[in-house]
Design an enzyme around this catalytic site. Structure first.
Site, PDB file in Angstrom:
ATOM      1  N   ASN A 152       0.756  -1.241  -0.095  1.00 41.77           N
ATOM      2  CA  ASN A 152      -0.116   0.154  -0.010  1.00 41.77           C
ATOM      3  C   ASN A 152       0.900   1.408   0.105  1.00 41.77           C
ATOM      4  OD1 ASN A 152       0.341  -1.411   2.515  1.00 41.77           O
ATOM      5  ND2 ASN A 152      -0.329   0.575   3.324  1.00 41.77           N
ATOM      6  N   THR A 238     -26.195  -9.562  11.389  1.00 40.98           N
ATOM      7  CA  THR A 238     -27.219  -9.371  10.524  1.00 40.98           C
ATOM      8  C   THR A 238     -25.976  -8.411   9.437  1.00 40.98           C
ATOM      9  OG1 THR A 238     -29.042  -8.966  11.827  1.00 40.98           O
ATOM     10  CG2 THR A 238     -29.210  -7.705   9.593  1.00 40.98           C
ATOM     11  N   CYS A 326       4.782  11.259  11.793  1.00 37.99           N
ATOM     12  CA  CYS A 326       4.893  12.287  12.650  1.00 37.99           C
ATOM     13  C   CYS A 326       3.547  12.868  13.371  1.00 37.99           C
ATOM     14  CB  CYS A 326       5.538  13.600  12.062  1.00 37.99           C
ATOM     15  SG  CYS A 326       7.189  13.461  11.814  1.00 37.99           S
TER      16      CYS A 326
HETATM   17  C1  LIG Z   1      -6.688  -0.162   3.496  1.00 35.77           C
HETATM   18  C2  LIG Z   1      -5.725  -1.506   3.637  1.00 35.77           C
HETATM   19  C3  LIG Z   1      -6.008  -2.407   4.649  1.00 35.77           C
HETATM   20  C4  LIG Z   1      -7.235  -2.070   5.467  1.00 35.77           C
HETATM   21  O1  LIG Z   1      -8.550  -2.252   5.073  1.00 35.77           O
HETATM   22  P1  LIG Z   1      -9.862  -1.526   5.755  1.00 35.77           P
HETATM   23  O2  LIG Z   1     -10.953  -1.795   4.899  1.00 35.77           O
HETATM   24  O3  LIG Z   1      -9.673  -0.010   5.794  1.00 35.77           O
HETATM   25  O4  LIG Z   1      -9.972  -2.100   7.086  1.00 35.77           O
HETATM   26  C5  LIG Z   1      -5.441  -3.567   4.794  1.00 35.77           C
HETATM   27  N1  LIG Z   1      -4.303  -4.047   4.065  1.00 35.77           N
HETATM   28  C6  LIG Z   1      -4.171  -3.117   2.970  1.00 35.77           C
HETATM   29  C7  LIG Z   1      -2.995  -3.383   2.287  1.00 35.77           C
HETATM   30  C8  LIG Z   1      -4.614  -1.780   3.029  1.00 35.77           C
HETATM   31  O5  LIG Z   1      -4.147  -0.886   1.918  1.00 35.77           O
END
Ligand SMILES: *Cc1c(COP(=O)(O)O)cnc(C)c1O
Length: 401
Positions: A152, A238, A326
């Protein structure tokens, strides 16, 4: 006219209009609980299963292997904790990497406290796992390998097929956090021997708070939330019907437009990378030069503080993100940038700009001009940069003597 450029699509994406439209009736007239028996609600049960089948088809999986969750973090937590528990008889060793999302890393650390052993693999300077390191880490008591599909922060895509093959050969379960990859890259769970895969709606123009975990038939995994019989008794509660319908619509959209959309993103990504590296001195690209997510760019600017850069970009209407933490009260730079070997001061000067298909060449030109101006301004104020330039000048005059 003031501009607004959202270049933080790895953090979250805008919900697509057709996604919102698909969801709306499930807040208004179609509000029934899918578990109720009357006709009025029964339609909601079948609409959920339709989304399951639609998603499964994009992965080469079966509908009953898709479990809806509240997003990527939950899917990652479930994949790690529940398999660790289910396979504890076989062994208590897990392999993952140093560059995972915190949803995986902190789950692994939690398991360490519960008596599991975790190997955190190093990555190379481009952010890729070395297959020989993975092979070397495997032990008779290894029960799970968890390696993210694509990172990411720096966008690097892992050799998932090869990793899956190694896991399969050793009879070890393979989980991949595909939150950044799903809907942006084609994925085949059989070809890659993936046993579990996490994805999230809001990273592919779907709603927040919905995601899924793919769990291959035959994988023993404990229920994550106990209660009603939803999600084959493995994840009670649910169902988030509007969210599931929205996720389905987002997946449909993402796969129908994938080639064209990611083609545009790659073109703009490479244009941005080319211009920044060429026109702003003392700058590097983080992550793999080609095996990277279509919309991801990540740079380090020497003698610049990432946070200051972000604030100034914000003043120009540009939303980006930084590898330093930071703002969250920690002085440690990103664990990913440290794992690829960047020294602290360079990791602190990092900037991630993640594009979508709407970004134009003209937008990129504006970003590059803004970055040039800001980088120059910040460096002019930096004592480190001043020292560095003096030394450079000294060296040059020595050479000329
Ligand atoms: C954003 C992200 C997550 C978390 O997903 P959410 O739906 O925000 O909980 C996990 N792993 C990676 C690589 C991400 O980019």
């Amino acid at each position: 006219m003031s501009r607004f450029l959202y270049l933080d699509n790895a953090a979250t994406t805008k919900t697509a209009p057709e996604v919102l439209e698909a969801m709306l009736p499930y807040f208004t007239e179609k509000f029934g609980n899918p578990s109720s028996v009357y006709q009025f609600a029964a339609g909601n049960k079948s609409v959920i299963d339709e989304q399951r089948d639609l998603i499964a088809a994009t992965l080469g999986a079966k509908g009953k292997e898709i479990y809806f969750t509240a997003g990527g973090s939950e899917s990652d937590n479930w994949a790690l904790k529940a398999t660790a528990e289910a396979y504890a008889q076989k062994g208590k060793h897990i392999i993952t990497t140093k560059i995972e999302h915190h949803a995986v890393l902190h789950s692994a650390q939690y398991l360490e406290k519960q008596g599991y052993e975790v190997t955190y693999l190093d990555v190379d300077e481009d952010g890729k796992v070395r297959l020989q390191d993975l092979e070397a880490a495997i032990r008779p008591d290894t029960i799970l390998i968890s390696v993210m599909y694509a990172n990411n922060e720096i966008g690097t895509i892992q050799p998932i097929r090869e990793i899956g093959a190694i896991a399969h050969e050793h009879g070890i379960l393979f989980h991949t956090d595909a939150v950044q990859a799903y809907g942006h890259l084609p994925i085949d769970v059989d070809a890659c021997h993936i046993d579990m895969l996490s994805a999230s709606g809001h990273k592919l123009n779907g709603p927040k708070g919905i995601g899924f975990l793919y769990i291959r038939t035959g994988v023993k995994i404990r229920s994550f939330i106990h209660g009603g019989a939803q999600e084959r008794k493995r994840r009670a509660g649910t169902e988030n019907v509007p969210g599931i319908v929205g996720l389905g619509a987002a997946v449909k959209r993402a796969f129908a437009s994938m080639e064209e959309r990611t083609g545009k993103e790659k073109e703009m990504r490479d244009y941005l990378i080319g211009r920044v590296l060429e026109e702003i001195p003392y700058t590097r690209l983080n992550g793999h030069p080609t095996d990277r997510l279509p919309g991801n760019t990540n740079f380090s600017f020497r003698f610049i503080e990432g946070e200051s850069l972000l604030i100034r970009l914000d003043m120009k209407g540009i939303c980006g993100s930084s590898g330093s933490a930071c703002t969250s009260g920690s002085l440690d730079p990103s664990h990913v940038l440290l794992a690829i070997g960047l020294p602290h001061e360079i990791a602190h000067g990092s900037l991630r700009l993640t594009l979508n298909e709407e970004i134009t060449r003209e937008d990129i030109d504006y970003v590059v001009e803004s970055l040039k101006e800001i980088a120059e301004g910040l460096r002019r104020m930096s004592p480190l940069y001043e020292d560095f330039m003096k030394k450079q000048a000294g060296r040059a005059s020595e050479k000329n003597r």
